[in-house]
Structures are given as structure tokens and as C-alpha cells.
Design an enzyme around this catalytic site. Structure first.
Site, short mmCIF file in Angstrom:
data_model
loop_
_atom_site.label_atom_id
_atom_site.label_comp_id
_atom_site.label_asym_id
_atom_site.label_seq_id
_atom_site.Cartn_x
_atom_site.Cartn_y
_atom_site.Cartn_z
N LYS A 128 67.76 38.30 52.49
CA LYS A 128 68.25 39.45 51.72
C LYS A 128 67.90 40.76 52.43
CE LYS A 128 70.15 37.44 48.17
NZ LYS A 128 71.60 37.50 48.01
N SER B 9 67.56 41.29 45.91
CA SER B 9 66.62 40.70 44.95
C SER B 9 65.28 41.41 45.01
CB SER B 9 66.43 39.23 45.33
OG SER B 9 65.33 38.70 44.66
N TYR C 16 64.26 32.98 51.87
CA TYR C 16 65.35 33.53 51.04
C TYR C 16 65.26 35.06 51.00
CZ TYR C 16 67.45 35.13 46.65
OH TYR C 16 68.15 35.85 45.70
P1 NAD Z 1 74.78 31.26 41.87
O1 NAD Z 1 74.32 30.22 42.81
O2 NAD Z 1 75.08 30.89 40.48
O3 NAD Z 1 76.06 32.01 42.49
C1 NAD Z 1 76.26 32.15 43.86
C2 NAD Z 1 77.66 31.65 44.16
O4 NAD Z 1 77.93 31.78 45.57
C3 NAD Z 1 77.86 30.17 43.81
O5 NAD Z 1 79.00 30.05 43.01
C4 NAD Z 1 78.06 29.49 45.16
O6 NAD Z 1 78.93 28.39 45.07
C5 NAD Z 1 78.60 30.62 46.01
N1 NAD Z 1 78.36 30.51 47.45
C6 NAD Z 1 77.17 30.31 48.08
N2 NAD Z 1 77.36 30.31 49.40
C7 NAD Z 1 78.66 30.53 49.64
C8 NAD Z 1 79.46 30.63 50.81
N3 NAD Z 1 78.94 30.49 52.02
N4 NAD Z 1 80.78 30.86 50.66
C9 NAD Z 1 81.34 30.99 49.44
N5 NAD Z 1 80.65 30.89 48.29
C10 NAD Z 1 79.32 30.66 48.39
O7 NAD Z 1 73.69 32.44 41.92
P2 NAD Z 1 73.53 33.71 41.00
O8 NAD Z 1 72.30 33.54 40.20
O9 NAD Z 1 74.79 34.01 40.33
O10 NAD Z 1 73.21 34.80 42.11
C11 NAD Z 1 74.20 35.64 42.64
C12 NAD Z 1 73.57 36.49 43.74
O11 NAD Z 1 72.49 37.24 43.19
C13 NAD Z 1 72.99 35.67 44.88
O12 NAD Z 1 73.25 36.37 46.08
C14 NAD Z 1 71.51 35.67 44.59
O13 NAD Z 1 70.76 35.54 45.76
C15 NAD Z 1 71.32 37.02 43.94
N6 NAD Z 1 70.15 37.07 43.04
C16 NAD Z 1 70.03 36.16 42.03
C17 NAD Z 1 68.92 36.19 41.19
C18 NAD Z 1 68.74 35.19 40.08
O14 NAD Z 1 67.60 35.01 39.64
N7 NAD Z 1 69.78 34.53 39.60
C19 NAD Z 1 67.92 37.17 41.38
C20 NAD Z 1 68.09 38.09 42.40
C21 NAD Z 1 69.22 38.04 43.23
N1 UFG Z 2 57.25 29.68 35.50
C1 UFG Z 2 56.53 28.74 34.81
N2 UFG Z 2 57.09 27.52 34.66
C2 UFG Z 2 58.31 27.19 35.14
C3 UFG Z 2 59.03 28.16 35.85
C4 UFG Z 2 58.47 29.40 36.02
O1 UFG Z 2 55.42 29.00 34.36
O2 UFG Z 2 58.75 26.05 34.96
C5 UFG Z 2 56.69 31.04 35.63
C6 UFG Z 2 56.48 31.52 37.05
O3 UFG Z 2 55.23 31.11 37.54
C7 UFG Z 2 56.64 33.03 36.90
C8 UFG Z 2 57.64 33.18 35.76
O4 UFG Z 2 57.62 31.95 35.07
O5 UFG Z 2 55.42 33.59 36.50
C9 UFG Z 2 59.06 33.45 36.24
O6 UFG Z 2 59.43 32.46 37.19
P1 UFG Z 2 60.94 32.27 37.67
O7 UFG Z 2 60.95 31.11 38.62
O8 UFG Z 2 61.84 32.22 36.51
O9 UFG Z 2 61.23 33.64 38.43
P2 UFG Z 2 60.56 34.29 39.72
O10 UFG Z 2 60.15 35.68 39.34
O11 UFG Z 2 59.54 33.42 40.30
O12 UFG Z 2 61.76 34.34 40.75
C10 UFG Z 2 63.06 34.77 40.37
C11 UFG Z 2 64.09 34.10 41.27
C12 UFG Z 2 63.96 34.60 42.68
C13 UFG Z 2 64.07 36.09 42.67
C14 UFG Z 2 63.04 36.69 41.77
C15 UFG Z 2 63.20 38.18 41.69
O13 UFG Z 2 63.90 32.71 41.28
O14 UFG Z 2 64.99 34.09 43.46
O15 UFG Z 2 63.18 36.15 40.45
O16 UFG Z 2 64.51 38.50 41.38
F1 UFG Z 2 63.88 36.54 43.92
#
Ligand code: NAD
Ligand code: UFG
Length: 343
Positions: free
Chosen positions: A159, A131, A155
Site C-alpha cells: 500500500k 490502509s 500487505y
Molecule cells: P475485497 O477482497 O472484498 O475486495 C477486493 C476486490 O478486488 C475483490 O473483489 C477481488 O476479487 C478484487 N481483486 C483483487 N485483485 C485483483 C486483480 N488483480 N484484478 C482484478 N480484481 C482484483 O476487499 P475489501 O475489503 O473490499 O477491500 C477493498 C480495498 O480496500 C482493498 O484494496 C483493501 O486492501 C483496502 N482496505 C481494506 C480494509 C478492510 O479491512 N476491509 C482496510 C483497509 C484497506
Molecule cells: N481480534 C480478536 N479476535 C479475532 C480477530 C481479531 O481478538 O478473532 C482482535 C485483534 O487482536 C484486534 C482487533 O480484534 O485487536 C481488530 O482486529 P481485526 O483483525 O479485525 O483488524 P486489524 O486492526 O488487526 O486489521 C484490519 C485489517 C487490516 C488493515 C487494518 C487497518 O485486517 O488489513 O485493519 O485498516 F490494515
């Protein structure tokens, strides 16, 4: 180091989740065989059924936890897995601060178990979901892969720890192909409207929050601060369509089939949009009024974060193609068709 491996069967951990389910669609459409392991702690098996409906292809689904070593070994034993795409993990920043050990156990120990099972079964190709949060404060924009890593939350630290030990594994055995992908802000949904982001409870992230306000299930968007030094004072992020992101994984797999090694790539668009720009675009695309109110800044937020994506373009021959309008359009389509998510 150049190599030629034929990658056919992919183990997708966390494949029932938001990004994983979209990656499964792209994998199946590209001709890969897919086996998903997910404990459904943050997802619903319905997403797997929907992926099968979209692709008209079969997924082998195993409901199991990465903390269950026996189950993991069994999956490797019974299947000829060529590579792993590792999405499984917990991802809520706030929760990670409240329950750090849960995050270290689930994310770090879960990945150690996975790597041990891989080593035992001689599977040495992995794509890992990291991330942009590993960068922390983002002083120099756009952020490139050599920027300082200093995650500000538990978190993000899980990572970075995983990235580091994967690099150590590679140093210990040069046959490994390890692709670390640092995602920026994934949003949007598949254009069938059948799969999308289904957060449990009130969303933490902006885009699903906006969608739920547009739908009327939430009242008003809290905009966390408008006094940042950005174009309109609100936070700026690099939003990337989840289908573009999923396609990046196919390119990453093709890359590790040809080259062993360890590499870290940003996946984003390279463009930053403010909170207000997101709300305005969503309003335009949906035709719905979306009320918001400016509140205090959210603790831990940075003013702006967007990626330098030249390395991913070069190494993967990949570029994010979908516009902000398309991201909002597909989010809205998914939300309207599935007002309660998968339930
Ligand atoms: P998500 O929660 O929708 O998907 C993650 C999946 O992993 C879920 O289905 C959950 O049930 C499963 N899981 C969690 N722990 C587990 C375990 N111990 N064993 C088996 N299954 C398990 O999240 P996502 O948004 O699809 O994210 C996928 C990956 O990308 C994650 O590793 C997350 O940290 C990373 N990521 C997500 C974002 C974002 O904003 N969505 C940004 C950067 C990185
Ligand atoms: N924001 C609002 N109101 C809300 C939610 C968010 O104003 O209700 C703003 C935040 O302050 C930020 C922007 O919208 O300026 C984006 O916020 P998000 O929560 O959507 O995303 P972030 O960039 O804070 O974080 C996300 C994921 C993290 C990940 C990161 C980088 O939540 O897990 O992107 O990948 F690490």
C-alpha cells in the site's frame, strides 16, 4: 490547483468486493455511471446483481485481472472513463507474509498497469484504497496523516509503495487528481441486508468472526490478548461503517473534480472500541449469547489504533455518522439473511 472537470463515468476496480460493492451503491444512487473490473479472486458476481437490485440501476461488469494489460486497455478504449476508484487488491496480512511476491505482483504491478492504461487514455483522476496499516506501530494517538509510516507487514508495504509512486506520478504531471484514502476498520453492511462482507474460510477480522459465532457457524471467539494498556486490556480499533466509508468516496470524487493534486486522508470515526466492547454490543443488538476466550496476543497486533479525522472532515466535508450499534445491527442482519454469504 483549482480545476473543473465533469466526472460522470467511474471505473471501479474490485467493485465486486466488500467495500467496492457498497461504493457502487452510493455511486449509482448519486447518478454516476459505473463500470466494474474484478477478477472475482475474493468475491462473487452475485454482489453486482445485488447492487443492481438495491439501486434498480445497471452496472457494466467486466471480469478481468489488472495483471491483464490488454483487457485493461480494452476497457479504457471502449468506455469514456472520467475517474477510477481503485479497490482491487489482496488484503490478507498473514497471507502477504507467506506469499510476498504474490502481493507485490497483484497489488503493486496491478496498480502500475492500471496507471499506465490511465495515462494512455488521458484519465488522470484516481481515488486509491490505502490502509491504516501503513502507519505500523501507532505510537501517538489519534493517528494523523503526518504520523510516521512504517508498515509492519508485506500487505502494508504494498500500500505504501503504491501511495509513493502515485505521488511521483502527480509530481511528473500536475493535471492528476489523486486521493489516497487510508481506511481504519471497515465493518457493517448495507441496511437492505443484501450486500455485506463475505470472507472466504474462517474470518481473520474481528467483526465477521463475531457474527459467525453469533450465528453458530463458529464456536467461540479467540480474544487475542487482554494485557494491553487499553481500557480493558483488549485491542482497541477505529471501526467505521462501510456505508459511511463508501460515502466518503463520493466526496473524494467531488473533491478531485474540483482540485487537482495529491492528498492523503484518514477515513475513520476518530473513536476507538475494544474487542470486549464489540462483543458486548453485538450481544446486545443480536440478543444472542456470544462466547469468547482470551488467548495469546496475535503476532503483529498493536494495542490501539484510531484516527484523527479532522483533515477528512475539512477537505471532504464528510463525517462518519453511524454508531457502533448500527455497525453491529447491520452486520447481524446481513449474516442472518446470508448465512453462507453470496453462495
Ligand atoms: P475485497 O477482497 O472484498 O475486495 C477486493 C476486490 O478486488 C475483490 O473483489 C477481488 O476479487 C478484487 N481483486 C483483487 N485483485 C485483483 C486483480 N488483480 N484484478 C482484478 N480484481 C482484483 O476487499 P475489501 O475489503 O473490499 O477491500 C477493498 C480495498 O480496500 C482493498 O484494496 C483493501 O486492501 C483496502 N482496505 C481494506 C480494509 C478492510 O479491512 N476491509 C482496510 C483497509 C484497506
Ligand atoms: N481480534 C480478536 N479476535 C479475532 C480477530 C481479531 O481478538 O478473532 C482482535 C485483534 O487482536 C484486534 C482487533 O480484534 O485487536 C481488530 O482486529 P481485526 O483483525 O479485525 O483488524 P486489524 O486492526 O488487526 O486489521 C484490519 C485489517 C487490516 C488493515 C487494518 C487497518 O485486517 O488489513 O485493519 O485498516 F490494515
Amino acid at each position: 490547483m483549482i480545476k473543473f472537470v465533469h466526472i460522470k463515468k467511474i471505473l471501479v476496480t474490485g467493485g465486486a468486493g466488500y467495500i467496492g460493492s457498497h461504493a457502487c451503491v452510493e455511486l449509482l444512487n448519486s447518478g454516476y455511471k459505473v463500470i466494474v473490473i474484478d477478477n472475482l479472486s475474493n468475491s462473487n458476481e452475485e454482489s453486482i446483481k445485488r447492487v443492481q437490485k438495491i439501486t434498480k440501476k445497471k452496472i457494466q461488469f467486466v471480469k478481468a485481472d489488472l495483471l491483464d494489460k490488454e483487457a485493461l486497455l480494452y476497457v479504457f478504449e471502449k468506455n469514456n472513463i472520467d475517474a477510477v476508484i481503485h479497490f482491487a487488491g489482496l488484503k490478507a496480512v498473514g497471507e502477504s507474509e507467506e506469499k510476498p511476491l504474490l502481493y507485490y505482483q497483484n497489488n503493486v504491478i496491478g496498480t502500475i498497469n492500471l496507471c499506465q492504461a490511465m495515462i494512455q487514455h488521458n484519465v488522470k483522476n484516481i481515488v486509491f484504497s490505502s490502509s491504516a496499516t501503513v502507519y505500523g506501530s501507532c505510537e501517538n494517538l489519534p493517528i494523523n496523516e503526518n504520523s510516521k509510516t512504517a508498515p509492519k507487514n508485506t500487505y502494508g508495504r504494498t500500500k505504501l509503495i503504491i501511495e509513493n509512486f502515485l505521488e511521483d506520478i502527480k509530481k511528473s504531471d500536475h493535471d492528476w487528481g489523486i486521493q489516497i484514502l487510508r481506511y481504519f476498520n471497515p465493518v457493517g453492511a448495507h441496511d437492505s441486508g443484501l450486500i455485506g462482507e463475505d470472507p472466504k474460510g474462517v474470518p481473520n477480522n474481528l467483526m465477521p468472526y463475531v457474527a459467525q459465532v453469533a450465528l453458530g457457524s463458529l464456536e467461540i471467539i479467540p480474544v487475542y490478548g487482554n494485557d494491553y494498556s487499553t481500557k480493558d486490556g483488549t485491542g482497541v480499533r477505529d471501526y467505521i461503517h462501510v456505508v459511511d466509508l463508501a460515502k466518503g468516496h463520493i466526496k473524494a470524487l467531488e473533491n478531485i473534480a474540483k482540485n487537482s493534486g495529491y492528498s492523503v486522508l484518514n477515513l475513520g470515526t476518530g473513536r476507538g472500541y475494544s474487542v470486549i466492547e464489540i462483543i458486548d454490543t453485538f450481544k446486545k443488538v443480536s440478543g444472542v449469547d456470544i462466547p469468547y476466550k482470551v488467548t495469546e496476543r496475535r503476532k503483529g497486533d498493536v494495542a490501539a489504533s484510531y484516527a484523527n479525522v479532522t483533515l477528512a472532515q475539512k477537505e471532504l466535508d464528510w463525517i462518519a455518522e453511524k454508531s457502533l450499534e448500527k455497525m453491529c445491527e447491520d452486520t447481524w442482519n446481513w449474516q442472518k439473511n446470508n448465512p453462507n454469504g453470496y453462495v
